[in-house]
Motif scaffolding. Structure first.
Motif, PDB file in Angstrom:
ATOM      1  N   ILE A  70      37.216  43.715  42.677  1.00  0.00           N
ATOM      2  CA  ILE A  70      35.983  44.092  43.375  1.00  0.00           C
ATOM      3  C   ILE A  70      34.814  43.314  42.797  1.00  0.00           C
ATOM      4  CG2 ILE A  70      34.334  45.972  43.802  1.00  0.00           C
ATOM      5  CD1 ILE A  70      36.649  47.898  44.008  1.00  0.00           C
ATOM      6  N   GLU A  71      34.784  43.242  41.479  1.00  0.00           N
ATOM      7  CA  GLU A  71      33.701  42.551  40.800  1.00  0.00           C
ATOM      8  C   GLU A  71      33.602  41.088  41.241  1.00  0.00           C
ATOM      9  OE1 GLU A  71      32.564  42.662  36.171  1.00  0.00           O
ATOM     10  OE2 GLU A  71      33.337  44.497  37.083  1.00  0.00           O
ATOM     11  N   SER A  72      34.747  40.418  41.334  1.00  0.00           N
ATOM     12  CA  SER A  72      34.680  39.005  41.707  1.00  0.00           C
ATOM     13  C   SER A  72      34.304  38.827  43.175  1.00  0.00           C
ATOM     14  CB  SER A  72      35.989  38.279  41.372  1.00  0.00           C
ATOM     15  OG  SER A  72      37.048  38.805  42.115  1.00  0.00           O
ATOM     16  N   GLN A  77      30.134  37.326  47.080  1.00  0.00           N
ATOM     17  CA  GLN A  77      29.212  37.713  48.156  1.00  0.00           C
ATOM     18  C   GLN A  77      27.759  37.485  47.748  1.00  0.00           C
ATOM     19  OE1 GLN A  77      29.806  38.572  51.215  1.00  0.00           O
ATOM     20  NE2 GLN A  77      32.012  38.881  51.159  1.00  0.00           N
ATOM     21  N   LYS A  78      27.501  37.742  46.466  1.00  0.00           N
ATOM     22  CA  LYS A  78      26.155  37.583  45.944  1.00  0.00           C
ATOM     23  C   LYS A  78      25.720  36.118  46.004  1.00  0.00           C
ATOM     24  CE  LYS A  78      25.064  40.618  42.398  1.00  0.00           C
ATOM     25  NZ  LYS A  78      25.090  40.932  40.956  1.00  0.00           N
ATOM     26  N   ARG A  79      26.663  35.243  45.683  1.00  0.00           N
ATOM     27  CA  ARG A  79      26.341  33.816  45.709  1.00  0.00           C
ATOM     28  C   ARG A  79      26.095  33.320  47.133  1.00  0.00           C
ATOM     29  NH1 ARG A  79      29.952  33.148  41.402  1.00  0.00           N
ATOM     30  NH2 ARG A  79      31.683  32.783  42.804  1.00  0.00           N
ATOM     31  N   ALA A  80      26.799  33.925  48.080  1.00  0.00           N
ATOM     32  CA  ALA A  80      26.675  33.498  49.479  1.00  0.00           C
ATOM     33  C   ALA A  80      25.448  34.101  50.158  1.00  0.00           C
ATOM     34  CB  ALA A  80      27.934  33.886  50.245  1.00  0.00           C
ATOM     35  N   LEU A  81      24.811  34.988  49.427  1.00  0.00           N
ATOM     36  CA  LEU A  81      23.689  35.725  49.983  1.00  0.00           C
ATOM     37  C   LEU A  81      22.449  34.852  50.160  1.00  0.00           C
ATOM     38  CD1 LEU A  81      23.418  38.779  50.588  1.00  0.00           C
ATOM     39  CD2 LEU A  81      22.279  38.998  48.387  1.00  0.00           C
ATOM     40  N   GLN A  82      21.769  35.062  51.258  1.00  0.00           N
ATOM     41  CA  GLN A  82      20.511  34.340  51.457  1.00  0.00           C
ATOM     42  C   GLN A  82      19.358  35.325  51.518  1.00  0.00           C
ATOM     43  OE1 GLN A  82      21.688  32.050  54.931  1.00  0.00           O
ATOM     44  NE2 GLN A  82      21.551  30.198  53.698  1.00  0.00           N
ATOM     45  N   PRO A  83      18.755  35.550  50.365  1.00  0.00           N
ATOM     46  CA  PRO A  83      17.656  36.522  50.340  1.00  0.00           C
ATOM     47  C   PRO A  83      16.436  35.999  51.079  1.00  0.00           C
ATOM     48  CG  PRO A  83      18.103  35.658  48.131  1.00  0.00           C
ATOM     49  CD  PRO A  83      18.978  34.918  49.067  1.00  0.00           C
TER      50      PRO A  83
END
Ligand SMILES: [Zn+2]
Length: 118
Positions: A70-72, A77-83
């Motif tokens: 889950i952590e990975s 997902q966090k890296r792919a995120l576009q804030p």
């Protein structure tokens, strides 16, 4: 009078097993970005949180329960995120105060340099 809230940036279903009910099609990961607001401005901050919940067993899954898998996935997902970029939007009240200040300042300058006299 200031408030902050989070708006949903991204909602995604991940295929990991739920630590509670072991179902592998019910985990929903949500990323939220923080928004602060007061009478003068509305600002988007760089603050991002994530929430995870299993819609199969209706349980919120806290980071302490995350498996390595889950952590990975969360990391990925966090890296792919576009804030949304950080931004500040002034409200009319702030503009009004700025304009009044500028007028006042101009008045003081004109008065003190003798251009304006009563
Ligand atoms: Zn579950």
């Amino acid at each position: 009078m200031s408030s902050s809230r989070y708006f949903t940036l991204k909602e995604t279903r991940i295929s990991n097993n739920c630590p509670e009910c072991y179902s592998n099609d019910g985990i929903e990961l949500t990323f939220k970005q923080k928004l602060t607001e007061n009478s003068f401005y509305k600002a988007i901050t760089a603050d991002i949180i994530n929430e995870m919940q299993c819609i199969n067993c209706n349980t919120e899954i806290f980071p302490i329960q995350w498996t390595d898998d889950i952590e990975s996935v969360v990391e990925y997902q966090k890296r792919a995120l576009q804030p949304k970029p950080k931004s500040i939007k002034l409200k009319p009240l702030a503009w009004l105060i700025i304009i009044v200040d500028v007028l006042l300042l101009v008045g003081i300058i004109l008065f003190s340099t003798g251009v304006l006299s009563f």
